[in-house]
Design an enzyme around this catalytic site. Structure first.
Site, mmCIF file in Angstrom:
data_model
loop_
_atom_site.group_PDB
_atom_site.id
_atom_site.type_symbol
_atom_site.label_atom_id
_atom_site.label_comp_id
_atom_site.label_asym_id
_atom_site.label_seq_id
_atom_site.Cartn_x
_atom_site.Cartn_y
_atom_site.Cartn_z
ATOM 1 N N CYS A 82 0.848 -1.200 0.000
ATOM 2 C CA CYS A 82 0.000 0.000 0.000
ATOM 3 C C CYS A 82 0.880 1.245 0.000
ATOM 4 C CB CYS A 82 -0.929 0.022 1.199
ATOM 5 S SG CYS A 82 -0.074 0.260 2.741
ATOM 6 N N ASP A 128 11.682 20.462 -33.675
ATOM 7 C CA ASP A 128 12.290 19.211 -34.139
ATOM 8 C C ASP A 128 13.800 19.272 -34.256
ATOM 9 O OD1 ASP A 128 12.323 20.972 -36.306
ATOM 10 O OD2 ASP A 128 12.330 19.307 -37.745
ATOM 11 N N CYS A 143 3.610 1.682 2.497
ATOM 12 C CA CYS A 143 4.876 0.964 2.245
ATOM 13 C C CYS A 143 5.815 1.852 1.426
ATOM 14 C CB CYS A 143 4.613 -0.328 1.474
ATOM 15 S SG CYS A 143 3.569 -1.487 2.335
ATOM 16 N N ASP A 184 7.755 25.755 -33.744
ATOM 17 C CA ASP A 184 8.831 26.036 -34.680
ATOM 18 C C ASP A 184 8.229 25.856 -36.085
ATOM 19 O OD1 ASP A 184 11.455 26.109 -35.880
ATOM 20 O OD2 ASP A 184 11.217 23.928 -36.122
ATOM 21 N N ASP A 220 16.266 23.865 -31.773
ATOM 22 C CA ASP A 220 15.083 24.015 -30.922
ATOM 23 C C ASP A 220 15.318 23.505 -29.502
ATOM 24 O OD1 ASP A 220 13.550 25.038 -33.042
ATOM 25 O OD2 ASP A 220 13.089 23.004 -33.749
#
Lengths: 209, 748
Positions: free
Chosen positions: B12, B634, B15, B435, B638
Site C-alpha cells: 500500500c 524538431d 509501504c 517552430d 530548438d
C-alpha cells in the site's frame, strides 16, 4: 502432497470432533447445572413409580424424569381459557386436574435418586438436550415443540425454570392463549431442526431464589 | 548518480512512503521516489559519498526486498512474474472461498433466523457449542494460511514502526481470532453464552475479500501496463546471424554489434543496424507512425522491431539490447510510468500518517464505547471495523494507476510522455510555440510553381532546371531535381557547371547555356527580367523562393520552391485555438515568408527572424507574461527552447537532441498529436482528481461510520465483514476508474 495432508488432517479432526464425547460441553454442564438446582430444591423432588418428579415452587407444575420425560401442569386455567379436552391431540394427556406432555424414555433403568435419573436422561436422550443462549438456559425438548428449561446459573437468572408449551394444539382445542392464567404467551427464538427460528410459546417461568 | 530498482513486498501507499522516508534519510541521497503501481524505486545520490549498495541496504532496512531491473528478456520475465502473482492470488482466494462458504454458512446460517439454513445436530450451536466453535476453527485455519502474508508483512511493519495496510488487516483479524479463541476456551469451560461471541467467520470473510480485492488489483495493474507489454512484444525473440557463410538462429540477447544479420521477407528486424546487402521495403510504422514502407538499400539504417516487407537483406548490427531505438522508446515510457506526478504528493503525505492515525482512532473508539457501557464484543467489532475499512490502498493507487494508463494510452497513440509531471503540467498549457520548419512545414522544400515565358512549356522548363541543378548541392536544387523525378522527367546531361555564390548556377545543357538564380544573378548577367517582377513578388509574398530560368541569355521562366505545410498543421492549430490555447509561430525566416506560412495555417502571432540561439529567450519572454508555455520543435536549434518551455514537445522525426530535451515526443510527426496530448493530460488529471476524491471521501466517511457514529443516532452499525467488502471495493473502483482512460480517443 501438502494439500492431501491438510485435507486428511482436517477430515480426521472433523471425524474425531463429531465422535468425541469430550467436546460435548452441553451434556456435561446441563447435568451439573440441573443437579445443582435439584440439590438446592430437594424438598420439591418426589419419587414416582417410574422415576422422579421435580415440581415448581407452587407445585402446580412438575418435570418428570424417569420412564417418562414429561411436564405436567394444572388443567383448570386452560379450561377457563376455553379448552375443549376432546380436541387435544393424543400425545397430550389430560386427567381431571392435570395435563401431561412428554415422551417415553425406553432405555430408562431405575436410578438411586433424581440426580442419577437426570444424568441417565441426558445420556440416553442427548439430542433432546440443548442450550438457549439468549436466556442462558438449558432445555429438554419433549417433542412437538414442548420443553422444560432451566437456568445455567440460578443466581443471576430470574427465570430459573421454565415450562414451555407449543400453543398451537391448545389454540386448536379452543384455548384463548392470552387468557390462560399464570402462563405467558410470547414469541421465543429457538433452534428447530438445526435452524434458528422464532416461534410462539406458552411459558410459565419460576424464580427459585 | 541515478539508481533504479524493483521493490518487492509493497502492499500500500504506506509501504512506498516508508521506503522513501528510510532511503531519504541516508546521507548522500539527493532524491528518492517509489512508485507503488510499478513497484519501482528511482533514486539520485552523490556517488562520491555513497554507493548503490547503501541504497539497497536502506530498502532492506525498511523491511522490503529489491531486485535489479533486467532489460534483456524483460518482456517475458515481467509477464511471467505478474502472471504468477495473479495465479497465486487467485489460488489463495479460491482456497479461502472454498473454506469461507461453509464457515459463513455454519456461523451465520444458524444464527440468523431468516436465512433458514439447517446444519447437522452435531455442530448446532445450541446443542454442541464447542463443536460449533471447533468446526469454525478448522475451517478458518486454511483461510489464515492463504492470507498468512498479511500477518507476516503487517506485524513486521509494526515491528519496524511503520504500520501499513497489512498491519490494519493483521491487527483487525487477529483481534477477531484471539477473541473467538478465548470464547472457545470459555465454551469448553462451560460458559456456553460465549457461543454467540465467535467471530472466526469475520476474520475468514475479511481475509477472503481482501484476497479478492488483491487479485482484482493485480489483474487491473497488469492491464494498466499493457502499453509497455505491447511495445516489448514488438521485438522478435531470435535473430539469424551469418557466420562463416552459415546461418545460425540465436536468441536476440546474444546478438552483438557488428554481427551480420539476415532478415527474410515477412521477418522482423531484430536489432538496429545498417544494410550491407540487398534491397527491400521496411514498415517502420512502430517507430515513425508512417504507414508507407520505406525503401532500404545498402548503407540505409534499419531499426529493431520494424517489419521487412519483401526483399532479403543482410545488415550489420550497430545497436543491440537496451541501445536500440525500440528499447529507448520502452525506457521512455517505463520512466514516465514509474515517475511521480506532483499531484501524487498529496496522497503520499496523507498515506504516511494515515495508518498510525487510524490505529489511534480505532483504540479511542474502542475505549469510548467500552466506557459508554457497551460490551467488549460490541467495542471489539468497532475496533476491527475501523482497522479494516481504513486501509489506504485506494489512496495509494489513485495517482499512479491513472498515470500508468494515461502514459500507456499516449504511447499507444505515438505520444511518448516522459514523466508523470509532464503529463500533469500539459493540461495547464496556455500558449504553444511552434517552430516553423520541420514542425508546421514538412522541412523539405518542394517545387510549388512553374511560370513559363516566351512560349516555353512547363515540362521543358522543369527538365532544364532539374538537369542544370543536378550537379548542385544546394537544398533548393535538390527540391527541383526531386520535383522532376516525381514527374518522371528524363534529365539531360549538363556540362561546364559553375556555381555563382549568392546568385545561382551557370551550366551548359546540349547547346544551350542555362542560368538559374535570383534577381541579383539577372542584374549581374544583365538579363531583361522586369516583366517577371510581379510574379517574383507574388511568389515571395506566398512564402516561396522564386528562381529565374534563363536560356541563352533570355528569360524563359520562373520556378518557385517552398517548404510546404504539413497536411494536418492547419487543423491542429484550429483545434488548439478552439481549446482556448494561444498559438505562436517562431522562425528564423523573414517576416514576409513567416507571415505567409502563418496565414496558411491560421496562426496570428508570429515571431520571425529569430536567431536559433534566441528561441529560448522568446519562450522565456512568453513565460514572463505569466503563461504556461509549451514549445513544439524538431531541430537541434530548438533544443534550448524545448528545455526552457514548461513543456517541450519534440517531433519524432526530428533530431535525437530535440527528443532528449523534450518532455513529450510525438512519434507520428503529426501535429494533431499536440491537441491529443493536451486532451490526454486533461483526461488523466481529471481521472486522478476523481480517484483522489473517492479515495479520500471513502476514508473520511467510512471511518466515522465504522466507529459507530450512525449507530449513535439510531442508524446501522458497520460490521467488520461489510468493512472488508467496502475496503476491497474502494481499491477496485479506483482501478476501474483509471482503466476508463483506456477508452480515450486520439484526435485525428
Amino acid at each position: 502432497m501438502k494439500k492431501l495432508i491438510v485435507i486428511a488432517l482436517s477430515a480426521s479432526l472433523l471425524l474425531g470432533l463429531t465422535g468425541c464425547a469430550q467436546t460435548d460441553v452441553v451434556a456435561k454442564t446441563a447435568v451439573t447445572s440441573f443437579v445443582s438446582i435439584l440439590d438446592k430444591n430437594s424438598d420439591k423432588i418426589y419419587e414416582e413409580e417410574d422415576g422422579y418428579a421435580f415440581t415448581s415452587p407452587s407445585e402446580l407444575e412438575a418435570f418428570h424424569i424417569g420412564e417418562d420425560i414429561a411436564i405436567s401442569f394444572e388443567l383448570a386455567p386452560f379450561v377457563e381459557a376455553g379448552l375443549d379436552i376432546a380436541l387435544l391431540p393424543d400425545y397430550i394427556e389430560a386427567s381431571d386436574t392435570t395435563i401431561t406432555i412428554g415422551m417415553k424414555n425406553n432405555e430408562y433403568e431405575s436410578s438411586e435418586n433424581a440426580n442419577e435419573a437426570f444424568a441417565e436422561l441426558v445420556a440416553n436422550n442427548r439430542d433432546a438436550i440443548g442450550y438457549h443462549a439468549a436466556l442462558d438456559h438449558y432445555g429438554v425438548a419433549l417433542g412437538n415443540g414442548n420443553m422444560f428449561e432451566w437456568a445455567k446459573d440460578t443466581s443471576t437468572n430470574d427465570k430459573d425454570i421454565v415450562f414451555v408449551l407449543n400453543p398451537q394444539p391448545f389454540i386448536d382445542a379452543g384455548v384463548d392463549v392470552n387468557q390462560v392464567e399464570g402462563w405467558v404467551f410470547a414469541k421465543v427464538e429457538t433452534m428447530e431442526d438445526g435452524k434458528k427460528v422464532e416461534v410462539d410459546k406458552l411459558l410459565k417461568p419460576y424464580d427459585l431464589n | 548518480m541515478h539508481a533504479t530498482m524493483k521493490i518487492i513486498g509493497m502492499t500500500c501507499a504506506a509501504c512506498s512512503a516508508r521506503i522513501e522516508r528510510v532511503v531519504a534519510k541516508v546521507e548522500g541521497v539527493e532524491s528518492v521516489s517509489v512508485n507503488l503501481a510499478t513497484e519501482i524505486l528511482n533514486c539520485d545520490f552523490d556517488e562520491n559519498r555513497i554507493s548503490v549498495d547503501i541504497v539497497k541496504q536502506a530498502v532492506e532496512k525498511a523491511g522490503y526486498q529489491w531486485a535489479e531491473l533486467v532489460k534483456k528478456g524483460a518482456v517475458d520475465e515481467d509477464k511471467i512474474r505478474k502472471e504468477k502473482e495473479i495465479r497465486t492470488l487467485w489460488r489463495k482466494f479460491t482456497v479461502s472461498t472454498i473454506f469461507v462458504i461453509p464457515l459463513l454458512y455454519i456461523a451465520m446460517g444458524t444464527m440468523i433466523s431468516w436465512i433458514n439454513a439447517p446444519v447437522p445436530t452435531v455442530i448446532e450451536p445450541m446443542a454442541y457449542p464447542l463443536n460449533f466453535a471447533l468446526i469454525q476453527i478448522l475451517l478458518v485455519i486454511p483461510i489464515l494460511i492463504a492470507g498468512h502474508r498479511f500477518y507476516y508483512v503487517g506485524f513486521r511493519a509494526i515491528w519496524l514502526r511503520s504500520p501499513n495496510m497489512d498491519s490494519l488487516i493483521a491487527i483487525g483479524t487477529t483481534a477477531a481470532i484471539i477473541y473467538s479463541g478465548y470464547a472457545t476456551v470459555q465454551i469448553a469451560l462451560g460458559q456456553l453464552a460465549y457461543v454467540e461471541s465467535l467471530y472466526f467467520e469475520s476474520a475468514g470473510v475479511i481475509i477472503t475479500l481482501i484476497l479478492l480485492g488483491k487479485s482484482l488489483e493485480a489483474v487491473s495493474k497488469g492491464r494498466t501496463s499493457e502499453a509497455i507489454k505491447k511495445l516489448m512484444g514488438l521485438a522478435p525473440k531470435t535473430a539469424i546471424v551469418i557466420k562463416n557463410d552459415r546461418e545460425y538462429e540465436i536468441p536476440i540477447e546474444e546478438v552483438v554489434p557488428d554481427d551480420i544479420i539476415l532478415v527474410k521477407p515477412g521477418g522482423k528486424i531484430p536489432v538496429d543496424g545498417v544494410v550491407v546487402e540487398g534491397t527491400t521495403a521496411i514498415d517502420e510504422a512502430m517507430l515513425t507512425g508512417e504507414s508507407i514502407p520505406v525503401e532500404k538499400q545498402a548503407g540505409d539504417k534499419v531499426y529493431a522491431a520494424s517489419l521487412n516487407k519483401n526483399g532479403v537483406i543482410r545488415f550489420r548490427a550497430t545497436k543491440v539490447g537496451s541501445d536500440t531505438a525500440l528499447a529507448q522508446i520502452i525506457k521512455l515510457v517505463e520512466d514516465a510510468q514509474g515517475s511521480k506526478a506532483p499531484i501524487a504528493q498529496i496522497a503520499d503525505v496523507v498515506s504516511g500518517y494515515f495508518v498510525p492515525v487510524v490505529f489511534v482512532i480505532a483504540v479511542l473508539a474502542f475505549a469510548a464505547w467500552m466506557l459508554s457501557g457497551q460490551s467488549l464484543v460490541f467495542s471489539l467489532k468497532i475496533f476491527i471495523a475501523i482497522l479494516v475499512i481504513a486501509c489506504p490502498c485506494a489512496l495509494g493507487l489513485a495517482t499512479p494507476t491513472a498515470i500508468m494508463v494515461g502514459t500507456g494510452k499516449g504511447a499507444e497513440n505515438g505520444i511518448l510522455i516522459k514523466s508523470g509531471g509532464a503529463l500533469e503540467l500539459t493540461h495547464k498549457i496556455q500558449t504553444i510555440v511552434f517552430d516553423k520548419t520541420g514542425t508546421i512545414t514538412e522541412g523539405k522544400p518542394e517545387v510549388t510553381d512553374i511560370v513559363a515565358y516566351d512560349g516555353y512549356e512547363r515540362t521543358k522548363l522543369l527538365q532544364m532546371a532539374a538537369s542544370a541543378e543536378k550537379g548542385s548541392e544546394h537544398p533548393l536544387a535538390d527540391a527541383i531535381v526531386k520535383g522532376a523525378e516525381r514527374e518522371k522527367i528524363e534529365l539531360l546531361t549538363g556540362k561546364e557547371f559553375e556555381a555563382i555564390p549568392g546568385q545561382g548556377i551557370k551550366v551548359r545543357i546540349e547547346n544551350d547555356l542555362i542560368l538559374i538564380g535570383n534577381k541579383k544573378l539577372m542584374d549581374e548577367q544583365k538579363i531583361e527580367s522586369g516583366y517577371a517582377l510581379n510574379d517574383a513578388n507574388r511568389l515571395a509574398g506566398e512564402g516561396k523562393t522564386p528562381m529565374y530560368i534563363v536560356v541563352n541569355h533570355k528569360l524563359a521562366g520562373m520556378i518557385a520552391v517552398a517548404d510546404v505545410v504539413k497536411s494536418n498543421s492547419a487543423r491542429a492549430i484550429k483545434k488548439l485555438t478552439d481549446m482556448g490555447i494561444e498559438v505562436v509561430m517562431i522562425t528564423g525566416d523573414n517576416s514576409r515568408t513567416a507571415d505567409a506560412i502563418a496565414a496558411q495555417v491560421g496562426i496570428r502571432r508570429v515571431l520571425s527572424e529569430v536567431l536559433p540561439q534566441d528561441k529560448s529567450n522568446e519562450v522565456k519572454k512568453l513565460q514572463s507574461e505569466g503563461k504556461k508555455v509549451a514549445m513544439v520543435g524538431d531541430g537541434i536549434n530548438d533544443a534550448p527552447a524545448l528545455a526552457q518551455a514548461d513543456i517541450g514537445i519534440a517531433i519524432g522525426s526530428g533530431t535525437d537532441v530535440a527528443m532528449e530535451s523534450a518532455d513529450i515526443v510525438l512519434m507520428h510527426s503529426d501535429l494533431m498529436d499536440v491537441p491529443t496530448a493536451i486532451l490526454l493530460s486533461k483526461h488523466t488529471i481529471r481521472n486522478i482528481r476523481q480517484n483522489l476524491f473517492w479515495a479520500f471521501a471513502y476514508n473520511v466517511t467510512g471511518i466515522p461510520v465504522a466507529a459507530g457514529i450512525l449507530y449513535l443516532f439510531g442508524g446501522p452499525l458497520l460490521t467488520p465483514m461489510f468493512a472488508a467488502a467496502a475496503m476491497s471495493l474502494s481499491s477496485v473502483s479506483v482501478l476501474s476508474n483509471a482503466l476508463r482512460l483506456k477508452r480515450f480517443k486520439a484526435q485525428h
